[in-house]
Write a protein that holds these residues in place. Structure first.
Motif, PDB file in Angstrom:
ATOM      1  N   ILE A 238      48.840 133.996  17.182  1.00 39.61           N
ATOM      2  CA  ILE A 238      48.495 132.863  16.659  1.00 39.61           C
ATOM      3  C   ILE A 238      47.872 132.153  17.888  1.00 39.61           C
ATOM      4  CG2 ILE A 238      49.244 130.610  15.572  1.00 39.61           C
ATOM      5  CD1 ILE A 238      49.629 133.021  13.789  1.00 39.61           C
ATOM      6  N   THR A 239      46.786 131.612  17.388  1.00 39.17           N
ATOM      7  CA  THR A 239      45.773 130.656  18.419  1.00 39.17           C
ATOM      8  C   THR A 239      45.516 129.205  17.674  1.00 39.17           C
ATOM      9  OG1 THR A 239      44.926 132.394  19.502  1.00 39.17           O
ATOM     10  CG2 THR A 239      43.838 130.476  19.838  1.00 39.17           C
ATOM     11  N   ARG A 240      46.291 128.012  18.273  1.00 41.94           N
ATOM     12  CA  ARG A 240      46.108 126.995  17.590  1.00 41.94           C
ATOM     13  C   ARG A 240      44.867 126.068  18.271  1.00 41.94           C
ATOM     14  NH1 ARG A 240      51.312 122.806  17.294  1.00 41.94           N
ATOM     15  NH2 ARG A 240      50.101 121.338  15.714  1.00 41.94           N
ATOM     16  N   ILE A 241      44.303 125.671  17.284  1.00 45.89           N
ATOM     17  CA  ILE A 241      42.826 125.102  17.413  1.00 45.89           C
ATOM     18  C   ILE A 241      43.278 123.451  18.002  1.00 45.89           C
ATOM     19  CG2 ILE A 241      40.660 124.222  16.601  1.00 45.89           C
ATOM     20  CD1 ILE A 241      40.968 126.773  14.764  1.00 45.89           C
ATOM     21  N   GLU A 242      42.729 123.056  19.070  1.00 46.42           N
ATOM     22  CA  GLU A 242      42.799 121.476  19.571  1.00 46.42           C
ATOM     23  C   GLU A 242      42.085 120.690  18.598  1.00 46.42           C
ATOM     24  OE1 GLU A 242      41.846 121.212  23.529  1.00 46.42           O
ATOM     25  OE2 GLU A 242      42.986 122.796  24.481  1.00 46.42           O
ATOM     26  N   LYS A 243      40.950 120.986  18.158  1.00 44.73           N
ATOM     27  CA  LYS A 243      40.397 119.869  17.297  1.00 44.73           C
ATOM     28  C   LYS A 243      40.010 120.612  15.882  1.00 44.73           C
ATOM     29  CE  LYS A 243      38.122 117.463  21.210  1.00 44.73           C
ATOM     30  NZ  LYS A 243      37.227 117.176  21.838  1.00 44.73           N
ATOM     31  N   PRO A 244      40.860 120.749  15.019  1.00 48.30           N
ATOM     32  CA  PRO A 244      41.039 121.561  13.674  1.00 48.30           C
ATOM     33  C   PRO A 244      39.782 120.861  13.079  1.00 48.30           C
ATOM     34  CG  PRO A 244      42.882 120.207  13.855  1.00 48.30           C
ATOM     35  CD  PRO A 244      42.179 120.071  15.113  1.00 48.30           C
ATOM     36  N   TYR A 245      39.533 119.758  12.916  1.00 45.66           N
ATOM     37  CA  TYR A 245      38.566 118.862  11.850  1.00 45.66           C
ATOM     38  C   TYR A 245      36.953 119.211  12.526  1.00 45.66           C
ATOM     39  CZ  TYR A 245      42.173 117.106   9.362  1.00 45.66           C
ATOM     40  OH  TYR A 245      43.233 117.091   8.710  1.00 45.66           O
ATOM     41  N   GLY A 246      36.935 120.131  13.489  1.00 44.38           N
ATOM     42  CA  GLY A 246      35.572 120.491  13.824  1.00 44.38           C
ATOM     43  C   GLY A 246      35.124 121.969  13.268  1.00 44.38           C
TER      44      GLY A 246
ATOM     45  N   VAL B 181      55.916 134.189  12.473  1.00 43.05           N
ATOM     46  CA  VAL B 181      55.123 135.281  12.687  1.00 43.05           C
ATOM     47  C   VAL B 181      55.728 136.567  12.376  1.00 43.05           C
ATOM     48  CG1 VAL B 181      53.813 135.980  14.728  1.00 43.05           C
ATOM     49  CG2 VAL B 181      53.957 133.705  14.573  1.00 43.05           C
ATOM     50  N   GLU B 182      57.013 136.791  12.811  1.00 49.25           N
ATOM     51  CA  GLU B 182      57.616 138.020  12.586  1.00 49.25           C
ATOM     52  C   GLU B 182      57.424 138.652  11.235  1.00 49.25           C
ATOM     53  OE1 GLU B 182      61.464 138.309  14.295  1.00 49.25           O
ATOM     54  OE2 GLU B 182      60.771 137.435  16.432  1.00 49.25           O
ATOM     55  N   GLU B 183      57.828 137.336  10.160  1.00 45.77           N
ATOM     56  CA  GLU B 183      58.026 137.694   8.935  1.00 45.77           C
ATOM     57  C   GLU B 183      56.463 138.035   8.363  1.00 45.77           C
ATOM     58  OE1 GLU B 183      59.111 135.164   4.793  1.00 45.77           O
ATOM     59  OE2 GLU B 183      59.732 134.392   6.726  1.00 45.77           O
ATOM     60  N   LEU B 184      55.667 137.273   8.826  1.00 45.97           N
ATOM     61  CA  LEU B 184      54.152 137.675   8.256  1.00 45.97           C
ATOM     62  C   LEU B 184      53.673 138.999   8.799  1.00 45.97           C
ATOM     63  CD1 LEU B 184      51.267 136.845   7.538  1.00 45.97           C
ATOM     64  CD2 LEU B 184      50.833 135.666   9.898  1.00 45.97           C
TER      65      LEU B 184
ATOM     66  N   ILE C 209      46.245 147.623  15.570  1.00 46.36           N
ATOM     67  CA  ILE C 209      45.425 146.989  15.033  1.00 46.36           C
ATOM     68  C   ILE C 209      45.913 145.492  15.484  1.00 46.36           C
ATOM     69  CG2 ILE C 209      44.712 145.502  12.900  1.00 46.36           C
ATOM     70  CD1 ILE C 209      45.524 148.118  11.450  1.00 46.36           C
ATOM     71  N   GLN C 210      45.113 144.745  16.426  1.00 43.76           N
ATOM     72  CA  GLN C 210      45.342 143.537  16.901  1.00 43.76           C
ATOM     73  C   GLN C 210      44.703 142.344  16.011  1.00 43.76           C
ATOM     74  OE1 GLN C 210      46.890 142.499  19.833  1.00 43.76           O
ATOM     75  NE2 GLN C 210      46.710 140.350  19.038  1.00 43.76           N
ATOM     76  N   VAL C 211      45.355 141.453  15.509  1.00 39.79           N
ATOM     77  CA  VAL C 211      44.856 140.288  14.591  1.00 39.79           C
ATOM     78  C   VAL C 211      45.350 139.041  15.445  1.00 39.79           C
ATOM     79  CG1 VAL C 211      45.138 139.129  12.265  1.00 39.79           C
ATOM     80  CG2 VAL C 211      45.389 141.718  12.551  1.00 39.79           C
ATOM     81  N   ILE C 212      44.202 138.501  15.439  1.00 40.38           N
ATOM     82  CA  ILE C 212      44.360 136.736  15.830  1.00 40.38           C
ATOM     83  C   ILE C 212      43.990 136.157  15.079  1.00 40.38           C
ATOM     84  CG2 ILE C 212      43.520 135.596  17.801  1.00 40.38           C
ATOM     85  CD1 ILE C 212      42.848 138.083  19.526  1.00 40.38           C
ATOM     86  N   ILE C 213      44.814 134.978  14.508  1.00 39.41           N
ATOM     87  CA  ILE C 213      44.612 133.933  13.683  1.00 39.41           C
ATOM     88  C   ILE C 213      44.393 132.713  14.416  1.00 39.41           C
ATOM     89  CG2 ILE C 213      45.601 132.831  11.634  1.00 39.41           C
ATOM     90  CD1 ILE C 213      47.579 135.128  11.561  1.00 39.41           C
TER      91      ILE C 213
ATOM     92  N   GLU D  73      40.459 137.072  13.663  1.00 38.33           N
ATOM     93  CA  GLU D  73      39.626 138.178  14.276  1.00 38.33           C
ATOM     94  C   GLU D  73      40.557 139.449  14.177  1.00 38.33           C
ATOM     95  OE1 GLU D  73      38.924 136.560  18.142  1.00 38.33           O
ATOM     96  OE2 GLU D  73      37.521 135.125  17.355  1.00 38.33           O
ATOM     97  N   ILE D  74      39.943 140.491  14.135  1.00 43.51           N
ATOM     98  CA  ILE D  74      40.594 141.711  14.050  1.00 43.51           C
ATOM     99  C   ILE D  74      40.112 142.762  15.038  1.00 43.51           C
ATOM    100  CG2 ILE D  74      41.149 143.694  12.329  1.00 43.51           C
ATOM    101  CD1 ILE D  74      40.682 142.028  10.137  1.00 43.51           C
ATOM    102  N   LYS D  75      40.811 143.277  15.846  1.00 45.35           N
ATOM    103  CA  LYS D  75      40.465 144.246  16.749  1.00 45.35           C
ATOM    104  C   LYS D  75      41.282 145.729  16.585  1.00 45.35           C
ATOM    105  CE  LYS D  75      39.623 140.565  20.235  1.00 45.35           C
ATOM    106  NZ  LYS D  75      39.612 140.285  21.623  1.00 45.35           N
ATOM    107  N   LYS D  76      40.568 146.731  16.620  1.00 44.11           N
ATOM    108  CA  LYS D  76      41.344 148.096  16.240  1.00 44.11           C
ATOM    109  C   LYS D  76      40.983 148.947  17.167  1.00 44.11           C
ATOM    110  CE  LYS D  76      40.503 147.507  11.061  1.00 44.11           C
ATOM    111  NZ  LYS D  76      39.567 148.016  10.001  1.00 44.11           N
TER     112      LYS D  76
END
Length: 218
Positions: A114-122, A92-95, A72-76, A64-67
């Motif tokens: 970075i946002t971690r997804i609890e159930k990735p295979y969904g 994250v700093e290197e990225l 520029i705010q990027v949420i992965i 997600e990109i918010k400008k």
């Protein structure tokens, strides 16, 4: 209509939200769109180059990109952020530094979260990446689909449909195969359906993969 249009665009504003949040004048819209695409490609390339061998893949569900004028705010949203969070505090700093270099001419700060997804295979994008890894390793497509469906069923989804097209299993004649488990009501707008199309480049040709996941109904 449910068979003729992208399921995400069909439900935009009802059960789906935009992945980019910004405003621009019509003459500057194409520039902003190309900027978004450049950011997403830069992040995906960085993750691909620095992934851990033990993990196999990191599983980016969406970016997600918010400008704003000066930011520029990027949420992965990522399923397995091993090298970004665990063991490498500077991941994250290197990225962020690498992406910022691509936009050195733009006078705006860049912030990546970075946002971690609890159930990735969904998530269909993560599932497609998992299946691509299996098919590249010459696993039978039926076994790969069956395993993907089993992983999805553990995430409490209500249905899944998988379609694969091309020279499946290296056969000479290209064909289309699909499997559906549970309900996938494509024509119902109130149904929350997540979807992705994914290109798999194998040694015997290019395969096209489509995944629909029925999450819930409003």
């Amino acid at each position: 209509m449910g068979q003729k249009i992208n399921p995400l665009g069909f439900r935009l504003g009802i059960t789906q939200n935009h992945h980019s949040f910004w405003f621009a004048q019509p003459k500057n819209f194409s520039v902003g769109l190309q900027e978004d695409e450049k950011i997403r490609n830069c992040i995906k390339n960085f993750v691909q180059k620095n992934r851990k061998i033990s993990s196999g893949f990191e599983g980016i569900a969406r970016i997600e990109i918010k400008k704003r004028i000066d930011l520029i705010q990027v949420i992965i949203h990522i399923g397995f952020p091993n090298f970004l969070i665990e063991g490498r505090t500077r991941g994250v700093e290197e990225l962020q530094t690498n992406v910022q270099k691509e936009f050195s001419s733009v006078n705006r700060r860049l912030n990546i979260a970075i946002t971690r997804i609890e159930k990735p295979y969904g998530q269909p994008n993560i599932l497609a990446e998992y299946m691509a890894l299996q098919l590249k390793n010459r696993v039978s497509f039926r076994k790969a689909i069956k395993k993907a469906i089993e992983l999805t069923e553990k995430t409490d989804t209500k249905g899944i449909q998988v379609q694969i097209a091309g020279r499946i299993d290296g056969k000479e004649i290209a064909r289309v195969e699909w499997i559906r488990e549970g309900r996938v009501p494509l024509q119902t707008i109130r149904a929350k359906i997540d979807y992705c199309s994914y290109t798999i480049r194998t040694i015997y040709g290019v395969l096209g993969l489509k995944i629909w996941i029925f999450l819930d109904e409003e």
